[in-house]
Scaffold this motif. Structure first.
Motif, short mmCIF file in Angstrom:
data_model
loop_
_atom_site.label_atom_id
_atom_site.label_comp_id
_atom_site.label_asym_id
_atom_site.label_seq_id
_atom_site.Cartn_x
_atom_site.Cartn_y
_atom_site.Cartn_z
N GLN A 13 0.85 -1.21 0.00
CA GLN A 13 0.00 0.00 0.00
C GLN A 13 0.87 1.25 0.00
OE1 GLN A 13 -2.14 -1.19 3.57
NE2 GLN A 13 -4.07 -1.21 2.46
N ARG A 14 1.94 1.22 0.77
CA ARG A 14 2.83 2.40 0.85
C ARG A 14 3.49 2.68 -0.49
NH1 ARG A 14 5.51 0.14 6.39
NH2 ARG A 14 3.97 0.92 7.86
N ARG A 15 3.87 1.61 -1.17
CA ARG A 15 4.58 1.78 -2.46
C ARG A 15 3.72 2.40 -3.55
NH1 ARG A 15 8.37 -2.36 -1.03
NH2 ARG A 15 6.77 -3.95 -1.06
N THR A 74 22.24 0.00 3.72
CA THR A 74 21.26 -0.25 4.78
C THR A 74 20.02 0.60 4.55
OG1 THR A 74 23.12 -0.54 6.26
CG2 THR A 74 20.98 -0.26 7.32
N VAL A 75 20.22 1.87 4.20
CA VAL A 75 19.07 2.75 3.98
C VAL A 75 18.18 2.19 2.88
CG1 VAL A 75 18.36 5.06 3.24
CG2 VAL A 75 20.32 4.81 4.78
N ILE A 76 18.79 1.79 1.79
CA ILE A 76 18.02 1.28 0.64
C ILE A 76 17.28 -0.01 1.03
CG2 ILE A 76 18.30 0.27 -1.68
CD1 ILE A 76 20.53 2.45 -2.12
N GLU A 77 17.99 -0.88 1.75
CA GLU A 77 17.37 -2.14 2.18
C GLU A 77 16.18 -1.88 3.11
OE1 GLU A 77 20.18 -4.74 4.07
OE2 GLU A 77 18.57 -6.06 4.79
N LYS A 78 16.37 -0.96 4.06
CA LYS A 78 15.31 -0.68 5.03
C LYS A 78 14.12 0.02 4.35
CE LYS A 78 17.17 -2.14 8.86
NZ LYS A 78 16.54 -3.18 9.69
N PHE A 79 14.40 0.95 3.43
CA PHE A 79 13.30 1.60 2.71
C PHE A 79 12.47 0.54 1.96
CE2 PHE A 79 15.14 6.21 2.07
CZ PHE A 79 14.97 6.43 3.43
N ALA A 80 13.17 -0.42 1.37
CA ALA A 80 12.46 -1.47 0.62
C ALA A 80 11.55 -2.25 1.57
CB ALA A 80 13.46 -2.40 -0.05
N TYR A 123 11.15 4.98 -3.38
CA TYR A 123 12.11 5.87 -4.05
C TYR A 123 13.13 6.40 -3.04
CZ TYR A 123 8.44 5.78 -7.57
OH TYR A 123 7.50 5.36 -8.47
N TRP A 124 14.32 6.61 -3.54
CA TRP A 124 15.44 7.05 -2.70
C TRP A 124 16.01 8.33 -3.30
CZ3 TRP A 124 20.77 7.05 -4.16
CH2 TRP A 124 21.71 7.09 -3.10
N THR A 125 16.41 9.27 -2.44
CA THR A 125 16.97 10.55 -2.91
C THR A 125 18.28 10.82 -2.15
OG1 THR A 125 15.78 11.88 -1.24
CG2 THR A 125 14.63 11.48 -3.30
N THR A 126 19.15 11.60 -2.77
CA THR A 126 20.45 11.80 -2.11
C THR A 126 21.15 13.09 -2.54
OG1 THR A 126 22.52 10.63 -1.54
CG2 THR A 126 21.88 10.61 -3.86
N HIS A 127 21.99 13.62 -1.68
CA HIS A 127 22.99 14.62 -2.09
C HIS A 127 24.17 13.86 -2.68
CE1 HIS A 127 21.12 17.00 1.26
NE2 HIS A 127 21.33 18.00 0.42
N HIS A 171 16.96 -4.21 -4.43
CA HIS A 171 15.84 -4.03 -3.50
C HIS A 171 14.60 -3.45 -4.16
CE1 HIS A 171 18.21 -5.27 -0.09
NE2 HIS A 171 19.20 -4.52 -0.54
N GLY A 172 14.65 -3.30 -5.49
CA GLY A 172 13.45 -2.83 -6.20
C GLY A 172 13.12 -1.37 -5.97
N LEU A 173 14.14 -0.55 -5.65
CA LEU A 173 13.89 0.89 -5.46
C LEU A 173 14.33 1.67 -6.69
CD1 LEU A 173 13.62 0.25 -2.35
CD2 LEU A 173 14.62 2.51 -2.00
N LYS A 174 13.83 2.90 -6.79
CA LYS A 174 14.32 3.80 -7.85
C LYS A 174 14.90 5.04 -7.20
CE LYS A 174 11.55 2.71 -11.86
NZ LYS A 174 10.96 1.43 -11.45
#
Ligand code: GLT
Ligand code: MN
Ligand code: MN
Length: 411
Positions: free
Chosen positions: A27-29, A60-66, A72-76, A105-108
């Motif tokens: 649902q969140r995705r 770790t961040v990407i894995e946990k977000f998944a 989706y992931w964003t970064t400086h 992890h299936g993120l963009k």
């Protein structure tokens, strides 16, 4: 009974589960919710504060977000690249690792942004007097655009940080704003060149204002100031440049966030939105969405849904220093996402609520006074209609607390 840290974790997790009301990762995705590397990895460090948490790697961040269901992931650039890796083979290697982690992890990656505020070289701002500083800043922006293309991002954000001053009269503001435009022009041109070479669309370039911090005076303190600058004639590609308002940054200067967003929508420039919460006329506390102003947040989402905003909702908050490393991923992020989705769904209820619809329709129809009537006649004919304003405000409160669904409190 005093608890040891292991028992404390068990308590926190039992009480979190007992709260209920969580959405599933699926649902969140479904929402365009994006999670910043810098928010997840924030260790609690600030001018008056020592860190309270350990560093967290992007893997770790990407894995946990998944796991949570943040798609989706964003970064400086420098959230993930040490300074000595910028623009060389080490950068390519790290960007390759990020790409692989996202894929695994299936993120963009939806957005990239350049840190032009933390490093000592930006002490005088990213568009200061010295040409070498400005050229370096330009190069950093171009390099970030390249990283964005590499990772498939559609958005680039610019928070100008120290574009401002401590002392009045030493900086020519007009000149600084022109120099700042040169940097964004260089980024847009780099984008056009890379996009053409790779056969990819260009990105959306999104300006983010903050009214105070880290300079005493800021040259582009609000989203409105940025709109004026975008339309000033200094940009070579103004159509590529829009806004990334941050909820709290608009509130900080004392404005109504909904009205800032409305002006951006009117100009077709609401590209990206940083979501969080906080207090008026205070510093940038970056509290998670909905914890301070849930009613205002409900109203903001009604506006955005009404005008079909379809850009990202970027969770630009800082997990509080009192939250542990585990708490960041067990509590901060999932509860922020779930409050957002709850408010989003409530906004849908506001939009279809029969009482609000009928009241709003009646107000728009007016009393039907014939043209040419005087002020008093118009006022007298309409005066009962205007009571609906207060009733509508009450109805919004009822929707916020669930009374429209028959939720009763002892009376
Ligand atoms: C910094 C700022 C945020 C911006 C980030 C983007 S940097 O953390 O306070 O609001 O969105 O550069
Ligand atoms: Mn922000
Ligand atoms: Mn902020």
């Amino acid at each position: 009974m005093p608890l040891n840290p292991e028992q404390q974790r068990a308590l926190v997790s039992r009480l979190t589960a007992a709260c209920g009301g969580a959405y599933t990762p699926e649902q969140r995705r479904k929402h365009f919710i994006t999670g910043p590397q810098w928010a997840a990895a924030y260790d609690g460090n600030a001018i008056f504060h020592a860190p309270t948490r350990k560093p967290v790697h992007f893997e770790t961040v990407i894995e946990k977000f998944a796991e949570i269901g943040i798609g989706y992931w964003t970064t400086h650039d420098t959230d993930v690249l040490p300074y000595d890796a910028l623009g060389n083979a080490k950068q390519d290697e790290i960007i390759g690792q990020i790409g692989a982690a996202l894929k695994k992890h299936g993120l963009k990656c939806s957005m990239v942004t350049t840190e032009t505020f933390h490093n000592a070289v930006f002490a005088g701002g990213p568009a200061g007097e010295q040409p070498e500083v400005r050229n370096y800043a330009k190069w950093r922006l171009e390099n970030t655009v390249g990283i964005g293309h590499e990772l498939g991002a559609s958005y680039v954000v610019y928070w100008p940080g120290s574009l401002g001053y401590q002392f009045q009269g030493i900086v020519d503001e007009v000149q600084s704003l022109k120099w700042f435009a040169e940097g964004i022009n260089a980024a847009c041109e780099a984008d056009i060149a890379i996009a053409a070479k790779k056969g990819q669309p260009t990105m959306k370039h999104c300006m983010e204002a903050k009214p105070f911090e880290p300079q005493a005076e800021i040259l582009l303190p609000t989203s409105d100031a940025m709109l004026a600058w975008i339309f000033s004639g200094q940009l070579t590609h103004p159509e590529m440049v829009g806004l990334n308002p941050e909820y709290l940054h608009e509130l900080m200067w004392g404005g109504a966030v909904r009205s800032s967003l409305a002006r951006a929508l009117l100009c077709g420039k609401l590209f990206h939105f940083d979501i969080n919460d906080g207090y008026r006329l205070k510093h940038d506390v970056d509290i998670a969405v909905g914890l301070v102003n849930p009613l205002d947040w409900l109203n903001v989402l009604v506006l955005l849904r009404t005008y079909d905003y379809n850009g990202p909702f970027n969770l630009d908050f800082k997990p509080p220093r009192t939250t542990s490393n585990d708490g960041v991923f067990d509590i901060s992020f999932p509860t922020a996402v779930d409050r957002f989705i709850t408010l989003w769904e409530m906004a849908g209820e506001v939009m279809t609520d029969p009482i609000l619809s009928e009241a709003s329709k009646a107000l728009k129809e007016g009393a039907g006074v014939a043209a040419g009537a005087d002020a008093n006649a118009i006022f007298e004919a309409n005066k009962e209609l205007w009571s609906l304003h207060e009733l509508m405000a009450h109805r919004l409160f009822q929707i916020l607390v669930g009374q429209h669904k028959g939720r009763i409190f002892s009376s």
